[in-house]
Design a protein around this motif. Structure first.
Motif, PDB file in Angstrom:
ATOM      1  N   ARG A 188       4.878  28.985 -30.071  1.00 38.14           N
ATOM      2  CA  ARG A 188       3.587  28.517 -30.839  1.00 38.14           C
ATOM      3  C   ARG A 188       3.625  26.973 -31.250  1.00 38.14           C
ATOM      4  O   ARG A 188       3.079  26.354 -31.361  1.00 38.14           O
ATOM      5  N   ALA A 189       4.917  27.042 -32.149  1.00 40.37           N
ATOM      6  CA  ALA A 189       5.216  25.720 -32.893  1.00 40.37           C
ATOM      7  C   ALA A 189       5.296  24.599 -31.657  1.00 40.37           C
ATOM      8  O   ALA A 189       4.848  23.304 -32.056  1.00 40.37           O
ATOM      9  N   LEU A 190       6.066  24.771 -30.655  1.00 44.32           N
ATOM     10  CA  LEU A 190       6.130  23.731 -29.692  1.00 44.32           C
ATOM     11  C   LEU A 190       4.908  23.520 -28.804  1.00 44.32           C
ATOM     12  O   LEU A 190       4.872  22.488 -28.013  1.00 44.32           O
ATOM     13  N   LYS A 191       3.970  24.563 -28.969  1.00 46.32           N
ATOM     14  CA  LYS A 191       2.660  24.363 -27.994  1.00 46.32           C
ATOM     15  C   LYS A 191       2.962  24.237 -26.652  1.00 46.32           C
ATOM     16  O   LYS A 191       2.537  23.200 -26.011  1.00 46.32           O
ATOM     17  N   ILE A 192       4.033  25.059 -26.232  1.00 46.49           N
ATOM     18  CA  ILE A 192       4.175  25.120 -24.582  1.00 46.49           C
ATOM     19  C   ILE A 192       3.174  25.649 -23.710  1.00 46.49           C
ATOM     20  O   ILE A 192       2.826  26.953 -24.141  1.00 46.49           O
ATOM     21  N   ALA A 193       2.809  25.180 -22.742  1.00 46.01           N
ATOM     22  CA  ALA A 193       1.951  25.792 -21.822  1.00 46.01           C
ATOM     23  C   ALA A 193       2.456  25.944 -20.485  1.00 46.01           C
ATOM     24  O   ALA A 193       1.893  26.379 -19.746  1.00 46.01           O
ATOM     25  N   ASP A 194       3.877  25.746 -20.440  1.00 48.40           N
ATOM     26  CA  ASP A 194       4.658  25.883 -18.980  1.00 48.40           C
ATOM     27  C   ASP A 194       4.376  27.511 -18.661  1.00 48.40           C
ATOM     28  O   ASP A 194       5.074  28.237 -19.593  1.00 48.40           O
ATOM     29  N   LEU A 195       4.040  27.578 -17.770  1.00 44.47           N
ATOM     30  CA  LEU A 195       3.847  29.274 -17.533  1.00 44.47           C
ATOM     31  C   LEU A 195       5.274  30.024 -17.399  1.00 44.47           C
ATOM     32  O   LEU A 195       5.543  31.141 -17.602  1.00 44.47           O
ATOM     33  N   LYS A 196       6.262  29.294 -16.881  1.00 41.50           N
ATOM     34  CA  LYS A 196       7.712  29.884 -16.668  1.00 41.50           C
ATOM     35  C   LYS A 196       8.227  30.279 -18.124  1.00 41.50           C
ATOM     36  O   LYS A 196       8.721  31.305 -18.201  1.00 41.50           O
ATOM     37  N   PHE A 197       7.846  29.197 -18.972  1.00 41.13           N
ATOM     38  CA  PHE A 197       8.329  29.888 -20.440  1.00 41.13           C
ATOM     39  C   PHE A 197       7.685  30.975 -21.063  1.00 41.13           C
ATOM     40  O   PHE A 197       8.495  31.919 -21.455  1.00 41.13           O
ATOM     41  N   CYS A 198       6.435  30.890 -20.650  1.00 40.86           N
ATOM     42  CA  CYS A 198       5.496  32.064 -21.295  1.00 40.86           C
ATOM     43  C   CYS A 198       5.953  33.440 -20.790  1.00 40.86           C
ATOM     44  O   CYS A 198       6.103  34.506 -21.301  1.00 40.86           O
TER      45      CYS A 198
END
Length: 904
Positions: free
Chosen positions: A399-409
């Motif tokens: 959440r803090a990095l605000k990652i939108a990469d689906l692979k990470f999610c």
């Protein structure tokens, strides 16, 4: 049948009340109230059969820490104690205990030493030691239980429980009952129970939540009052903090305040300082309990400032605790730099998600790429997932990095599924609800665009199972969290057309018991359901069920607001009620929603904090509700605490007041706000900086240093880099670029002496080409009447765009005789004896929600700038235009003639 007719309580422990008749050990008024005892297995009367119990006198000055071994003056002369202390391994300790005639002091010492060894071995050896204790040591302990004093009993009980000996074991049960008997029998006597014993007992009793603590520990408070009054040392503060933390459900305001005053006194006397971090961290941990953390912000801030010099030397666990406290309260800002440096050092020494989660919130936007790569490495590391609470720490980083990469999610949530499948403890005490809340928050951050159906199905089935089969399904506090997730994501039979019937029936039954937070959770689940599952089509049956749930939320809100007459609501509680109702569009026009907003006018904010200020700013922004008194209180907090508040907090207050068109009474607070923004410039996001500076421009209070730092190549490049790594590609880029354009325009018009060039013309033209003009019934009506009045459609221009990008609904040019003329082909700032009239159609959202005469900031700024560009600005209010008065024949035409000063 639902137990909704009994007062709100810990229903899980209701069945244990039936066992109280087995707990009456002695005649008299004192009763020992434990909660989980087998009906057989211990001969309780034996405690009373041996005659008067021997008591010892204890000193309040004991420095004996909780995990220390027993020390006695004769220990050096006792060969068994010496052999136990020198035994190098678990087996050697056990051999000494099993093969020698042990007295009670030897057994207690041996258990203490085994606990020390237990902490240093891995899980298989720990399990083996637990089995050896059950088989060999506890039979040795049972005959000696009556000889132990309360300090020895508490030590023995705590260490046995920490080594996972269950409460239902006869020896452990007997130890606890004996300890509680001694505690309860001394309530009215002068012999105090040692603070170390109270601390150990309160910790042990709360392990694994086997007991209903208010019943078991009800007499502990009497001793705590005396210990607080006589508290003189760091160790006593530490032990008292532990007791208050474990017994917070029975600690009243008076007792808590007396402890807080004692802590302040000891800080002022330098008994507590940066040289005693353990005690201060225990105090912070206790004050941070969610039920009362918002009430103690000032003391927490004071303690953290005391800790500032020792932050670089803190142990890893203590440093993480301070970081999380800072991130929760968002102050004091003085610690941010030191915490960031220490967290960077910690991450180099400890490659874990826990350490990374402490550092990432302090990272600048341009540092996130580096930490994203580190996150990737940890996310694919099996060892990282095996650490305690790894999934929670990974989520904080995500959440803090605000990652939108689906692979990470997908990798993260697949890891959560594996954890749910492999860890039986996830079902214990509904631990899986942590993942439910995280998934709902995460889904909200990505605007409802991300779905992980496997984790949704898994958690939904676990929630439904708990609601239908577990007693927690009858606890309102648990039910609300379970139901919110099922409402949001479904995955139940017939979920495409309705919600589960059992959910609705339980909700109706528990409605009178739902508190403010539980209503908030339920409304959040309903909001996600409407945006995610029923966005395109809402089935009639689901619509009826939602209407029923809306009525429940309304009745609960009315009940909570009605209590405000007797016990005023806190700012955080009122903000949560407003957000609960604002989640549902169908509730925004209700009487109760307007009443809850109106209560802001009578709200007295005594103990503001950064979190409370941020929550209020969010609600005022979302509702467009203007309460000058509270906005002034928020500005007052910024002014008083400008050294401690962060730039993000200042930005939220400035943006809120600008959007509502409110101007603070003192311009000094704007100077303080500018200082905070300059100080935290590198830590804030580009969007936050631009929004704050736009508000300062509105107040004509932006310092030259901020202008120079924004309008330079470095900052523009920073904005572009942030856009590249942002996770909301659909909205963030356009939003931030539009705000940069507005700020550029405002500085050019209001502060020409700053010599900032206008460089947004290409952006404006590009935006105009992408946005088709949309006419409304309001604008069509005005246009038709203007054509009739002016008699020539060439005498006015519709949807005119000025050189600085302002959109004007209608522009009319009048000559020196006040007659309309065709608009010139080229925009000019000044025309000889020609009046340029700009007609602005003010929609309802141009004004504050509760005051249709209070023009919001962006509209006020637009009018001012148009006047600077040579326009005479006229307004037509949609509310007035559609009023009953205007419905009369010819009323609107006459209104326009008067407005334009046209006689014919």
């Amino acid at each position: 049948m639902y137990l909704n007719y009994i007062s709100r309580a810990q229903w899980k422990y209701f069945r244990h009340l039936l066992q109280m008749r087995h707990m009456r050990l002695l005649a008299g008024k004192h009763t020992n109230l434990t909660a989980r005892l087998p009906l057989q297995g211990v001969s309780l009367p034996a405690f009373a059969a041996e005659g008067p119990l021997q008591r010892r006198l204890y000193s309040f000055e004991s420095d004996d820490p909780m995990d220390a071994t027993i020390t006695r003056s004769s220990s050096d002369l006792d060969p068994l104690l010496k052999r136990l202390a020198e035994a190098p391994t678990i087996d050697s300790v056990l051999d000494v205990m099993i093969n020698n005639a042990m007295q009670h002091t030897h057994i207690v010492e041996g258990i203490s030493i085994l606990w020390q060894h237990y902490q240093g071995v891995d899980q298989p050896d720990r399990s083996a030691l637990t089995e050896r204790l059950l088989q060999s040591i506890l039979p040795l302990l049972e005959p000696h239980i009556n000889q132990l004093d309360v300090d020895e009993l508490s030590r023995t009980y705590l260490y046995l429980r920490k080594m996972h000996i269950p409460n239902c074991n006869p020896a452990v049960e007997a130890v606890l009952m004996r300890a509680l008997l001694l505690v309860n029998n001394q309530v009215d006597k002068d012999n105090p129970v040692p603070l170390t014993a109270l601390s150990r007992l309160s910790v042990g009793i709360n392990l694994e939540r086997d007991f209903f603590t208010p019943l078991v520990c009800r007499n502990f408070v009497h001793y705590l009052e005396n210990h607080i009054a006589q508290c003189r040392s760091e160790e006593q503060v530490r032990l008292l903090s532990t007791c208050l933390f474990q017994l917070h459900m029975i600690v009243d305001e008076e007792l808590l305040n007396s402890f807080k005053l004692k802590v302040i006194q000891l800080i002022d006397e330098n008994v507590l300082s940066h040289e005693t971090p353990k005690a201060l961290l225990k105090v912070i941990h206790m004050l941070n309990i969610p039920v009362w953390s918002q009430e103690h912000t000032q003391l927490i801030r004071k303690i953290m400032l005391v800790l500032e010099p020792c932050i670089p030397q803190l142990d890893p666990g203590d440093l993480k605790s301070v970081c999380r406290t800072f991130l929760h309260h968002q102050e004091p800002a003085e610690l941010a730099s030191s915490l960031k440096e220490s967290s960077e050092k910690l991450l180099k020494e400890e490659a874990s998600a826990d350490a990374l989660s402490c550092l990432v919130p302090f990272a600048t936007p341009l540092e996130r790429d580096k930490y994203t790569q580190r996150f990737r490495e940890l996310l694919h590391s099996e060892e990282a997932w095996l650490l305690p609470n790894a999934s929670g720490h990974f989520f904080s980083v995500l959440r803090a990095l605000k990652i939108a990469d689906l692979k990470f999610c997908n990798t993260y949530w697949s890891g959560v599924v594996r954890e749910l499948d492999s860890c039986a403890e996830e079902q214990t005490h509904l631990r899986f609800l942590r993942h439910c809340q995280r998934y709902m928050n995460f889904n909200n951050n990505l605007g409802g665009t991300y779905r992980h159906f496997e984790v949704e199905k898994k958690l939904s089935h676990m929630c439904m199972s708990a609601m239908e089969e577990d007693i927690s399904g009858r606890l309102p506090t648990k039910f609300a969290r379970l139901a919110a997730f099922v409402l949001a994501y479904g995955h139940t039979p017939f979920s495409w057309k309705k919600f589960p019937n059992v959910l609705l029936s339980k909700l109706l039954a528990m409605a009178p018991q739902l508190d403010i937070n539980e209503c908030f959770l339920l409304s959040r689940g309903m909001q996600i359901a409407c945006e995610l599952r029923f966005r395109q089509h809402l089935p009639s049956l689901a619509s009826m069920q939602l209407a029923t749930m809306d009525n429940v939320l309304i009745s609960c809100a009315e009940r909570h607001l009605a209590r405000a007459d007797e016990e005023p609501l806190s700012a955080s509680d009122l903000s949560m009620i407003v957000r609960t109702l604002s989640h549902r569009k169908s509730l925004k026009n209700t009487v109760v929603y307007n009443k809850s907003l109106s209560l802001y006018k009578s709200l007295h904010c005594k103990d503001l904090s950064s979190r409370v200020v941020r929550d209020m700013a969010y609600n005022f922004n979302a509702s467009q509700f203007l309460v000058p008194e509270l906005l002034e209180s928020m500005f007052g907090y910024i002014s008083e605490q400008h050294k401690h508040v962060t730039g993000d907090t200042v930005e939220k207050v400035l943006t809120c007041s600008y959007n509502l068109g409110y101007t603070p009474t003192s311009l000094e607070v704007l100077e303080h706000a500018s200082e905070v923004l300059i100080r935290d410039f590198d830590q804030m996001s580009g969007l936050a900086i631009v929004q704050a500076c736009l508000a300062l421009c509105f107040y004509k209070s932006i310092p030259e240093e901020l202008i120079n730092r924004i309008f330079c190549v470095k900052f523009i490049q920073r904005i572009e880099d942030e856009i590249q790594v942002c996770y909301s590609k659909a909205t963030y880029p356009e939003r931030v670029l539009n705000l940069v354009m507005q700020l550029n325009r405002t500085v050019c018009l209001d502060l020409p002496e700053a010599n900032v060039p206008w460089f947004q013309q290409n952006y404006i033209e590009a935006q105009m080409s992408k946005r088709p003009l949309q006419s409304t019934a309001f604008s069509k009506d005005v246009k038709e009447l203007l054509e009739k009045i002016l008699k020539d459609k060439n005498h006015f221009r519709c949807n005119h765009t000025t050189p600085y990008g302002y959109q004007i609904d209608f522009v009319i040019h009048f000559d020196r005789d006040r007659k309309p003329i065709p608009a010139p082909p080229v925009e000019a700032t000044m025309l000889d004896r020609i009046t340029k009239v700009a007609i602005l159609l003010l929609r309802l959202d141009s004004f504050c929600e509760n005051d249709l005469t209070a023009l919001r900031g962006p509209e006020s700024l637009k009018m001012k700038h148009l006047e600077m560009m040579g326009y005479k600005v006229l307004q037509i209010n949609e509310h007035d235009w559609n009023s009953k008065y205007m419905a009369a024949p010819g009323a609107k035409a006459n209104y326009l003639k008067c407005l334009l000063q046209i006689s014919n």
